[in-house]
Design a protein around this motif. Structure first.
Motif, PDB file in Angstrom:
ATOM      1  N   GLN A  68      25.375 -13.694  10.470  1.00  0.00           N
ATOM      2  CA  GLN A  68      25.590 -12.351   9.884  1.00  0.00           C
ATOM      3  C   GLN A  68      24.769 -12.204   8.617  1.00  0.00           C
ATOM      4  N   THR A  69      24.977 -13.174   7.707  1.00  0.00           N
ATOM      5  CA  THR A  69      24.286 -13.117   6.413  1.00  0.00           C
ATOM      6  C   THR A  69      22.777 -13.166   6.608  1.00  0.00           C
ATOM      7  N   ARG A  70      22.336 -14.096   7.438  1.00  0.00           N
ATOM      8  CA  ARG A  70      20.888 -14.242   7.660  1.00  0.00           C
ATOM      9  C   ARG A  70      20.283 -12.933   8.161  1.00  0.00           C
ATOM     10  N   THR A  71      21.005 -12.214   9.022  1.00  0.00           N
ATOM     11  CA  THR A  71      20.459 -10.975   9.573  1.00  0.00           C
ATOM     12  C   THR A  71      20.512  -9.839   8.551  1.00  0.00           C
ATOM     13  N   MET A  72      21.634  -9.740   7.834  1.00  0.00           N
ATOM     14  CA  MET A  72      21.773  -8.633   6.862  1.00  0.00           C
ATOM     15  C   MET A  72      20.829  -8.794   5.678  1.00  0.00           C
ATOM     16  N   GLU A  73      20.514 -10.052   5.313  1.00  0.00           N
ATOM     17  CA  GLU A  73      19.566 -10.272   4.211  1.00  0.00           C
ATOM     18  C   GLU A  73      18.193  -9.687   4.537  1.00  0.00           C
ATOM     19  N   LYS A  74      17.848  -9.722   5.823  1.00  0.00           N
ATOM     20  CA  LYS A  74      16.486  -9.332   6.211  1.00  0.00           C
ATOM     21  C   LYS A  74      16.383  -7.918   6.764  1.00  0.00           C
ATOM     22  N   ASN A  75      17.512  -7.320   7.190  1.00  0.00           N
ATOM     23  CA  ASN A  75      17.443  -6.008   7.848  1.00  0.00           C
ATOM     24  C   ASN A  75      18.435  -5.037   7.227  1.00  0.00           C
ATOM     25  N   GLN A  76      18.038  -3.799   7.167  1.00  0.00           N
ATOM     26  CA  GLN A  76      18.966  -2.751   6.746  1.00  0.00           C
ATOM     27  C   GLN A  76      19.638  -2.159   7.991  1.00  0.00           C
ATOM     28  N   PRO A  77      20.857  -1.573   7.849  1.00  0.00           N
ATOM     29  CA  PRO A  77      21.531  -0.978   9.008  1.00  0.00           C
ATOM     30  C   PRO A  77      20.699   0.167   9.598  1.00  0.00           C
ATOM     31  N   PRO A  78      20.926   0.569  10.831  1.00  0.00           N
ATOM     32  CA  PRO A  78      21.958   0.007  11.722  1.00  0.00           C
ATOM     33  C   PRO A  78      21.617  -1.405  12.236  1.00  0.00           C
ATOM     34  N   ILE A  79      22.667  -2.242  12.266  1.00  0.00           N
ATOM     35  CA  ILE A  79      22.524  -3.611  12.784  1.00  0.00           C
ATOM     36  C   ILE A  79      23.567  -3.778  13.890  1.00  0.00           C
ATOM     37  N   ARG A  80      23.133  -4.225  15.020  1.00  0.00           N
ATOM     38  CA  ARG A  80      24.105  -4.448  16.103  1.00  0.00           C
ATOM     39  C   ARG A  80      23.690  -5.712  16.846  1.00  0.00           C
ATOM     40  N   ILE A  81      24.323  -6.847  16.501  1.00  0.00           N
ATOM     41  CA  ILE A  81      23.860  -8.142  17.032  1.00  0.00           C
ATOM     42  C   ILE A  81      25.000  -8.977  17.600  1.00  0.00           C
ATOM     43  N   VAL A  82      24.646  -9.852  18.528  1.00  0.00           N
ATOM     44  CA  VAL A  82      25.525 -10.950  18.931  1.00  0.00           C
ATOM     45  C   VAL A  82      24.752 -12.249  18.711  1.00  0.00           C
ATOM     46  N   CYS A  83      25.449 -13.265  18.180  1.00  0.00           N
ATOM     47  CA  CYS A  83      24.770 -14.492  17.760  1.00  0.00           C
ATOM     48  C   CYS A  83      25.419 -15.700  18.429  1.00  0.00           C
ATOM     49  N   PRO A  84      24.803 -16.213  19.480  1.00  0.00           N
ATOM     50  CA  PRO A  84      25.365 -17.392  20.141  1.00  0.00           C
ATOM     51  C   PRO A  84      24.892 -18.666  19.444  1.00  0.00           C
ATOM     52  N   GLY A  85      25.695 -19.721  19.490  1.00  0.00           N
ATOM     53  CA  GLY A  85      25.194 -20.974  18.924  1.00  0.00           C
ATOM     54  C   GLY A  85      26.252 -22.044  18.841  1.00  0.00           C
ATOM     55  N   ARG A  86      25.770 -23.259  18.497  1.00  0.00           N
ATOM     56  CA  ARG A  86      26.654 -24.413  18.388  1.00  0.00           C
ATOM     57  C   ARG A  86      27.154 -24.536  16.950  1.00  0.00           C
ATOM     58  N   VAL A  87      28.400 -24.917  16.816  1.00  0.00           N
ATOM     59  CA  VAL A  87      28.988 -25.100  15.489  1.00  0.00           C
ATOM     60  C   VAL A  87      29.679 -26.465  15.426  1.00  0.00           C
ATOM     61  N   TYR A  88      29.893 -26.949  14.208  1.00  0.00           N
ATOM     62  CA  TYR A  88      30.390 -28.325  14.019  1.00  0.00           C
ATOM     63  C   TYR A  88      31.594 -28.338  13.087  1.00  0.00           C
ATOM     64  N   ARG A  89      32.586 -29.130  13.444  1.00  0.00           N
ATOM     65  CA  ARG A  89      33.724 -29.316  12.535  1.00  0.00           C
ATOM     66  C   ARG A  89      34.174 -30.762  12.575  1.00  0.00           C
ATOM     67  N   ASN A  90      34.634 -31.227  11.431  1.00  0.00           N
ATOM     68  CA  ASN A  90      35.031 -32.621  11.303  1.00  0.00           C
ATOM     69  C   ASN A  90      36.417 -32.849  11.917  1.00  0.00           C
ATOM     70  N   GLU A  91      36.486 -32.820  13.227  1.00  0.00           N
ATOM     71  CA  GLU A  91      37.769 -32.947  13.932  1.00  0.00           C
ATOM     72  C   GLU A  91      37.767 -34.229  14.765  1.00  0.00           C
ATOM     73  N   ALA A  92      38.940 -34.834  14.910  1.00  0.00           N
ATOM     74  CA  ALA A  92      39.050 -35.970  15.838  1.00  0.00           C
ATOM     75  C   ALA A  92      38.916 -35.419  17.263  1.00  0.00           C
ATOM     76  N   ILE A  93      38.133 -36.132  18.079  1.00  0.00           N
ATOM     77  CA  ILE A  93      37.885 -35.638  19.446  1.00  0.00           C
ATOM     78  C   ILE A  93      39.090 -35.914  20.347  1.00  0.00           C
ATOM     79  N   SER A  94      39.552 -34.862  21.010  1.00  0.00           N
ATOM     80  CA  SER A  94      40.671 -35.013  21.952  1.00  0.00           C
ATOM     81  C   SER A  94      40.476 -33.982  23.063  1.00  0.00           C
ATOM     82  N   ALA A  95      41.474 -33.856  23.939  1.00  0.00           N
ATOM     83  CA  ALA A  95      41.370 -32.882  25.026  1.00  0.00           C
ATOM     84  C   ALA A  95      41.298 -31.463  24.464  1.00  0.00           C
TER      85      ALA A  95
END
Ligand code: DAH
Length: 341
Positions: A173-200
Protein backbone atom coordinates in the motif's frame (compact mmCIF):
# COMPACT_ATOMS: atom_id res chain seq x y z
CA UNK A 1 31.21 -52.89 -72.34
CA UNK A 2 30.60 -49.17 -72.67
CA UNK A 3 27.03 -49.93 -73.70
CA UNK A 4 26.54 -52.26 -70.77
CA UNK A 5 27.71 -49.56 -68.34
CA UNK A 6 25.32 -47.03 -69.88
CA UNK A 7 22.34 -49.37 -69.75
CA UNK A 8 22.94 -50.31 -66.10
CA UNK A 9 23.19 -46.62 -65.24
CA UNK A 10 19.85 -45.94 -66.90
CA UNK A 11 18.18 -48.88 -65.16
CA UNK A 12 19.47 -47.85 -61.75
CA UNK A 13 18.44 -44.27 -62.28
CA UNK A 14 14.78 -45.21 -62.72
CA UNK A 15 14.78 -48.01 -60.13
CA UNK A 16 11.96 -47.76 -57.58
CA UNK A 17 12.14 -49.51 -54.20
CA UNK A 18 9.71 -48.27 -51.57
CA UNK A 19 10.05 -51.07 -49.01
CA UNK A 20 13.12 -52.48 -47.28
CA UNK A 21 12.56 -55.81 -49.10
CA UNK A 22 12.72 -54.11 -52.51
CA UNK A 23 15.85 -52.21 -51.50
CA UNK A 24 17.47 -55.53 -50.61
CA UNK A 25 16.51 -56.84 -54.07
CA UNK A 26 18.29 -53.83 -55.55
CA UNK A 27 21.39 -54.55 -53.52
CA UNK A 28 21.47 -58.20 -54.60
CA UNK A 29 20.94 -57.30 -58.24
CA UNK A 30 23.68 -54.67 -58.49
CA UNK A 31 25.98 -54.55 -55.50
CA UNK A 32 26.35 -58.08 -54.18
CA UNK A 33 29.12 -60.49 -55.14
CA UNK A 34 26.87 -62.05 -57.77
CA UNK A 35 25.47 -58.71 -58.86
CA UNK A 36 25.86 -56.74 -62.08
CA UNK A 37 28.80 -54.66 -60.87
CA UNK A 38 30.85 -57.69 -59.89
CA UNK A 39 30.23 -59.21 -63.28
CA UNK A 40 31.48 -56.04 -64.96
CA UNK A 41 34.61 -56.06 -62.79
CA UNK A 42 35.31 -59.64 -63.86
CA UNK A 43 34.89 -58.68 -67.50
CA UNK A 44 37.17 -55.67 -66.96
CA UNK A 45 40.14 -57.98 -66.33
CA UNK A 46 40.05 -59.24 -69.89
CA UNK A 47 39.80 -55.82 -71.49
CA UNK A 48 42.77 -54.84 -73.72
CA UNK A 49 45.17 -52.60 -71.83
CA UNK A 50 44.76 -49.59 -74.15
CA UNK A 51 41.07 -49.40 -73.11
CA UNK A 52 41.65 -49.98 -69.40
CA UNK A 53 42.11 -46.36 -68.47
CA UNK A 54 38.86 -45.07 -69.98
CA UNK A 55 36.77 -48.05 -68.95
CA UNK A 56 38.21 -48.11 -65.44
CA UNK A 57 37.12 -44.53 -64.91
CA UNK A 58 33.61 -45.24 -66.24
CA UNK A 59 33.31 -48.31 -64.02
CA UNK A 60 34.29 -46.32 -60.94
CA UNK A 61 31.75 -43.65 -61.78
CA UNK A 62 29.07 -46.31 -62.16
CA UNK A 63 29.98 -47.84 -58.80
CA UNK A 64 29.63 -44.49 -57.03
CA UNK A 65 26.35 -43.83 -58.82
CA UNK A 66 24.83 -47.19 -57.88
CA UNK A 67 25.99 -46.91 -54.26
CA UNK A 68 24.47 -43.46 -53.92
CA UNK A 69 21.20 -44.62 -55.43
CA UNK A 70 21.20 -47.56 -52.99
CA UNK A 71 21.70 -45.28 -49.99
CA UNK A 72 18.96 -42.98 -51.19
CA UNK A 73 16.47 -45.83 -51.69
CA UNK A 74 17.36 -47.33 -48.30
CA UNK A 75 16.75 -44.07 -46.46
CA UNK A 76 13.39 -43.44 -48.15
CA UNK A 77 12.16 -46.95 -47.60
CA UNK A 78 12.96 -46.83 -43.91
CA UNK A 79 11.00 -43.58 -43.58
CA UNK A 80 7.90 -44.63 -45.45
CA UNK A 81 8.28 -48.27 -44.41
CA UNK A 82 7.76 -47.41 -40.74
CA UNK A 83 4.29 -46.09 -41.55
CA UNK A 84 2.90 -48.82 -43.71
CA UNK A 85 4.62 -51.73 -42.09
CA UNK A 86 2.12 -54.26 -40.79
CA UNK A 87 4.22 -54.82 -37.69
CA UNK A 88 3.32 -51.42 -36.22
CA UNK A 89 -0.01 -50.84 -34.48
CA UNK A 90 -1.13 -47.38 -35.51
CA UNK A 91 -4.14 -47.47 -33.17
CA UNK A 92 -1.98 -47.73 -30.06
CA UNK A 93 -2.29 -44.66 -27.81
CA UNK A 94 0.69 -42.35 -27.67
CA UNK A 95 3.11 -42.47 -24.78
CA UNK A 96 2.00 -40.00 -22.16
CA UNK A 97 4.55 -37.81 -20.46
CA UNK A 98 4.00 -36.95 -16.81
CA UNK A 99 3.33 -33.22 -16.56
CA UNK A 100 3.38 -31.10 -13.45
CA UNK A 101 0.37 -29.37 -11.97
CA UNK A 102 -0.09 -25.89 -10.58
CA UNK A 103 0.41 -25.47 -6.86
CA UNK A 104 -2.92 -25.03 -5.04
CA UNK A 105 -1.77 -21.67 -3.66
CA UNK A 106 -1.10 -20.45 -7.22
CA UNK A 107 -4.47 -21.74 -8.43
CA UNK A 108 -6.37 -19.91 -5.70
CA UNK A 109 -4.20 -16.79 -5.98
CA UNK A 110 -4.93 -16.58 -9.71
CA UNK A 111 -8.66 -17.12 -9.11
CA UNK A 112 -8.75 -14.29 -6.57
CA UNK A 113 -6.71 -11.92 -8.75
CA UNK A 114 -8.97 -12.61 -11.73
CA UNK A 115 -12.09 -11.72 -9.74
CA UNK A 116 -10.58 -8.39 -8.65
CA UNK A 117 -9.13 -7.69 -12.10
CA UNK A 118 -12.68 -7.97 -13.46
CA UNK A 119 -13.66 -5.21 -11.01
CA UNK A 120 -10.91 -2.90 -12.29
CA UNK A 121 -8.09 -3.68 -9.85
CA UNK A 122 -4.53 -3.90 -11.20
CA UNK A 123 -1.73 -5.96 -9.67
CA UNK A 124 1.05 -4.33 -7.65
CA UNK A 125 4.00 -6.02 -5.98
CA UNK A 126 6.67 -5.09 -3.48
CA UNK A 127 9.79 -6.58 -1.87
CA UNK A 128 9.72 -9.33 0.77
CA UNK A 129 12.71 -7.77 2.54
CA UNK A 130 11.38 -4.48 3.85
CA UNK A 131 12.16 -1.68 6.27
CA UNK A 132 10.24 -0.63 9.36
CA UNK A 133 8.72 2.37 7.60
CA UNK A 134 6.86 0.43 4.92
CA UNK A 135 5.70 -2.44 7.15
CA UNK A 136 4.88 -0.56 10.36
CA UNK A 137 5.51 3.19 10.78
CA UNK A 138 3.79 4.44 7.62
CA UNK A 139 0.83 2.22 8.49
CA UNK A 140 0.22 3.98 11.79
CA UNK A 141 1.64 1.26 14.06
CA UNK A 142 2.60 2.88 17.40
CA UNK A 143 6.27 2.48 18.43
CA UNK A 144 5.40 -0.08 21.11
CA UNK A 145 3.02 -2.20 19.02
CA UNK A 146 3.51 -5.94 19.74
CA UNK A 147 3.78 -6.78 16.00
CA UNK A 148 7.18 -5.08 16.05
CA UNK A 149 8.33 -7.59 18.64
CA UNK A 150 11.04 -10.15 17.87
CA UNK A 151 8.51 -12.80 18.82
CA UNK A 152 6.45 -11.89 15.78
CA UNK A 153 8.84 -10.47 13.22
CA UNK A 154 12.04 -11.80 11.62
CA UNK A 155 14.56 -8.96 11.77
CA UNK A 156 17.51 -8.99 9.38
CA UNK A 157 19.33 -6.04 10.94
CA UNK A 158 18.38 -3.34 13.48
CA UNK A 159 21.05 -0.77 12.83
CA UNK A 160 20.88 1.99 11.63
CA UNK A 161 17.28 1.14 10.67
CA UNK A 162 15.19 -1.98 11.09
CA UNK A 163 15.36 -4.26 8.06
CA UNK A 164 12.97 -7.19 8.27
CA UNK A 165 10.94 -9.79 6.40
CA UNK A 166 7.53 -8.23 5.78
CA UNK A 167 4.83 -9.59 8.07
CA UNK A 168 2.00 -8.55 5.76
CA UNK A 169 1.46 -7.30 2.21
CA UNK A 170 0.02 -4.01 3.54
CA UNK A 171 3.54 -2.64 2.94
CA UNK A 172 2.74 -2.58 -0.79
CA UNK A 173 0.00 0.00 0.00
CA UNK A 174 2.65 2.46 1.14
CA UNK A 175 4.99 1.65 -1.73
CA UNK A 176 2.21 2.32 -4.25
CA UNK A 177 0.82 5.48 -2.62
CA UNK A 178 4.30 7.00 -2.30
CA UNK A 179 4.72 6.82 -6.06
CA UNK A 180 1.18 7.39 -7.40
CA UNK A 181 -1.61 9.85 -6.80
CA UNK A 182 -5.25 8.62 -6.69
CA UNK A 183 -7.24 7.08 -8.17
CA UNK A 184 -5.44 3.92 -7.02
CA UNK A 185 -7.06 0.53 -7.29
CA UNK A 186 -4.67 -2.37 -6.66
CA UNK A 187 -4.41 -5.93 -5.41
CA UNK A 188 -1.02 -7.04 -4.09
CA UNK A 189 -0.24 -10.75 -3.88
CA UNK A 190 2.85 -11.99 -2.08
CA UNK A 191 4.61 -14.05 0.55
CA UNK A 192 4.81 -12.86 4.14
CA UNK A 193 6.81 -14.07 7.15
CA UNK A 194 6.08 -14.37 10.85
CA UNK A 195 8.10 -15.78 13.69
CA UNK A 196 5.69 -18.62 14.48
CA UNK A 197 6.32 -22.22 15.52
CA UNK A 198 5.40 -24.45 12.57
CA UNK A 199 2.34 -26.62 13.13
CA UNK A 200 -0.76 -27.79 11.26
CA UNK A 201 -2.37 -24.40 11.90
CA UNK A 202 0.55 -21.93 11.75
CA UNK A 203 3.62 -21.46 9.57
CA UNK A 204 6.57 -19.10 9.49
CA UNK A 205 5.63 -18.03 5.97
CA UNK A 206 2.36 -17.83 4.11
CA UNK A 207 0.69 -15.80 1.36
CA UNK A 208 -1.59 -12.80 1.36
CA UNK A 209 -3.41 -10.54 -1.05
CA UNK A 210 -3.79 -6.92 -0.06
CA UNK A 211 -6.41 -4.71 -1.70
CA UNK A 212 -6.46 -0.91 -1.82
CA UNK A 213 -8.80 1.60 -3.41
CA UNK A 214 -8.22 5.35 -3.00
CA UNK A 215 -10.29 7.99 -4.77
CA UNK A 216 -12.71 10.84 -4.06
CA UNK A 217 -15.89 9.86 -2.16
CA UNK A 218 -15.03 6.21 -1.48
CA UNK A 219 -17.32 4.83 1.22
CA UNK A 220 -17.66 1.78 3.44
CA UNK A 221 -20.65 0.76 1.29
CA UNK A 222 -18.31 0.50 -1.74
CA UNK A 223 -16.02 -1.75 0.29
CA UNK A 224 -18.90 -3.98 1.34
CA UNK A 225 -20.20 -4.35 -2.20
CA UNK A 226 -16.79 -5.27 -3.64
CA UNK A 227 -16.21 -7.84 -0.90
CA UNK A 228 -19.70 -9.33 -1.34
CA UNK A 229 -19.08 -9.69 -5.07
CA UNK A 230 -15.71 -11.32 -4.38
CA UNK A 231 -17.19 -13.79 -1.86
CA UNK A 232 -20.01 -14.82 -4.18
CA UNK A 233 -17.73 -15.30 -7.18
CA UNK A 234 -15.24 -17.27 -5.13
CA UNK A 235 -17.60 -19.45 -3.11
CA UNK A 236 -20.89 -19.37 -5.03
CA UNK A 237 -23.84 -17.04 -5.54
CA UNK A 238 -25.55 -18.24 -2.34
CA UNK A 239 -22.68 -17.05 -0.13
CA UNK A 240 -23.54 -14.49 2.56
CA UNK A 241 -21.09 -12.12 4.21
CA UNK A 242 -20.97 -10.60 7.69
CA UNK A 243 -18.77 -7.67 8.79
CA UNK A 244 -17.75 -7.56 12.46
CA UNK A 245 -16.13 -4.48 14.03
CA UNK A 246 -12.40 -5.02 14.63
CA UNK A 247 -9.18 -3.08 15.03
CA UNK A 248 -6.17 -2.52 12.74
CA UNK A 249 -3.77 0.42 13.15
CA UNK A 250 -4.04 1.35 9.45
CA UNK A 251 -7.83 1.41 9.07
CA UNK A 252 -10.61 3.30 10.84
CA UNK A 253 -13.23 1.94 11.14
CA UNK A 254 -11.94 -1.63 10.78
CA UNK A 255 -13.80 -4.88 10.33
CA UNK A 256 -13.32 -8.58 9.91
CA UNK A 257 -15.35 -10.34 7.27
CA UNK A 258 -16.96 -13.75 7.70
CA UNK A 259 -18.62 -15.77 4.97
CA UNK A 260 -21.38 -18.29 5.51
CA UNK A 261 -19.64 -21.64 6.02
CA UNK A 262 -18.91 -23.23 2.65
CA UNK A 263 -18.83 -26.70 4.19
CA UNK A 264 -22.17 -26.90 6.04
CA UNK A 265 -23.92 -24.11 4.14
CA UNK A 266 -24.33 -22.10 7.35
CA UNK A 267 -26.02 -24.81 9.45
CA UNK A 268 -23.05 -25.28 11.75
CA UNK A 269 -20.26 -27.89 11.60
CA UNK A 270 -16.85 -28.67 13.11
CA UNK A 271 -15.07 -26.47 10.55
CA UNK A 272 -17.02 -23.32 11.49
CA UNK A 273 -17.09 -24.36 15.15
CA UNK A 274 -20.88 -24.70 14.90
CA UNK A 275 -21.30 -20.97 14.21
CA UNK A 276 -22.17 -21.21 10.51
CA UNK A 277 -19.58 -18.50 9.74
CA UNK A 278 -15.87 -18.48 8.90
CA UNK A 279 -13.56 -15.48 8.99
CA UNK A 280 -11.73 -14.82 5.73
CA UNK A 281 -10.29 -11.31 5.79
CA UNK A 282 -9.63 -8.01 7.54
CA UNK A 283 -10.64 -4.66 6.07
CA UNK A 284 -11.55 -1.06 6.75
CA UNK A 285 -11.38 2.56 5.64
CA UNK A 286 -7.77 3.69 5.25
CA UNK A 287 -6.78 5.75 8.30
CA UNK A 288 -6.17 9.45 7.38
CA UNK A 289 -2.74 9.16 9.08
CA UNK A 290 -1.73 6.51 6.54
CA UNK A 291 -2.79 8.71 3.62
CA UNK A 292 -0.79 11.60 5.12
CA UNK A 293 2.37 9.50 5.58
CA UNK A 294 2.20 8.59 1.89
CA UNK A 295 1.68 12.16 0.65
CA UNK A 296 -2.05 11.91 -0.12
CA UNK A 297 -4.42 14.60 1.18
CA UNK A 298 -7.09 12.97 3.42
CA UNK A 299 -9.27 16.07 3.06
CA UNK A 300 -9.70 15.28 -0.63
CA UNK A 301 -9.34 11.52 -0.82
CA UNK A 302 -10.60 8.53 1.08
CA UNK A 303 -10.32 4.83 0.48
CA UNK A 304 -10.63 1.31 1.73
CA UNK A 305 -8.20 -1.56 2.19
CA UNK A 306 -8.50 -5.25 2.83
CA UNK A 307 -6.13 -8.14 3.39
CA UNK A 308 -6.71 -11.86 3.06
CA UNK A 309 -4.66 -15.03 3.56
CA UNK A 310 -4.46 -17.23 0.46
CA UNK A 311 -3.87 -20.40 2.55
CA UNK A 312 -7.08 -19.76 4.45
CA UNK A 313 -9.15 -19.43 1.28
CA UNK A 314 -7.42 -22.51 -0.17
CA UNK A 315 -8.25 -24.51 2.98
CA UNK A 316 -11.87 -23.54 2.57
CA UNK A 317 -12.00 -24.40 -1.13
CA UNK A 318 -9.98 -27.63 -1.06
CA UNK A 319 -10.33 -28.71 2.59
CA UNK A 320 -6.59 -28.93 3.23
CA UNK A 321 -6.28 -29.62 6.96
CA UNK A 322 -2.55 -29.17 7.54
CA UNK A 323 -0.80 -25.93 6.50
CA UNK A 324 2.55 -27.72 6.25
CA UNK A 325 1.36 -29.60 3.16
CA UNK A 326 1.61 -26.40 1.13
CA UNK A 327 5.37 -26.25 1.50
CA UNK A 328 6.39 -29.91 1.74
CA UNK A 329 5.97 -30.45 -2.02
CA UNK A 330 4.87 -34.05 -1.62
CA UNK A 331 3.97 -34.99 -5.21
CA UNK A 332 1.06 -37.15 -4.01
CA UNK A 333 -0.50 -33.98 -2.56
CA UNK A 334 0.39 -31.78 -5.55
CA UNK A 335 -0.96 -34.33 -8.06
CA UNK A 336 -4.41 -33.99 -6.48
CA UNK A 337 -4.63 -30.57 -8.14
CA UNK A 338 -3.86 -31.79 -11.66
CA UNK A 339 -7.44 -31.41 -12.81
CA UNK A 340 -7.97 -28.11 -10.99
CA UNK A 341 -6.23 -26.17 -13.81
N1 DAH B 1 -2.44 -6.71 7.30
C1 DAH B 1 -3.43 -7.49 8.01
C2 DAH B 1 -2.82 -8.77 8.50
O1 DAH B 1 -1.78 -9.13 8.06
C3 DAH B 1 -4.58 -7.79 7.10
C4 DAH B 1 -5.38 -6.56 6.81
C5 DAH B 1 -6.41 -6.18 7.62
C6 DAH B 1 -5.08 -5.78 5.71
C7 DAH B 1 -7.16 -5.06 7.38
C8 DAH B 1 -5.83 -4.64 5.44
C9 DAH B 1 -6.87 -4.30 6.29
O2 DAH B 1 -5.59 -3.86 4.41
O3 DAH B 1 -7.60 -3.20 6.02
O4 DAH B 1 -3.40 -9.41 9.31
Amino acid sequence: MIDKIASIKEEVNGYQADTPAKVEEFRLKYLSKKGALSALMDAFRTVPSDQKRELGQKLNELKTFVTERYNYLKENASLSGSFDSASIDLTRSATSFPVGSRHPISIVKNDILRIFADMGFTIAEGPEIEDDWHVFSSLNFPADHPARDMQDTFFISRNPIDILLRTHTSSVQTRTMEKNQPPIRIVCPGRVYRNEAISARAHCFFHQIEGLYIDKNVSFADLRQVLLNFAQQMFGAETKIRLRPSYFPFTEPSAEMDISCDICGGKGCAFCKETGWVEILGCGMVDPNVLKSCGIDPEIYSGYAFGLGIERITNLKYKVKDLRMFSENDVRFLAEFESAR
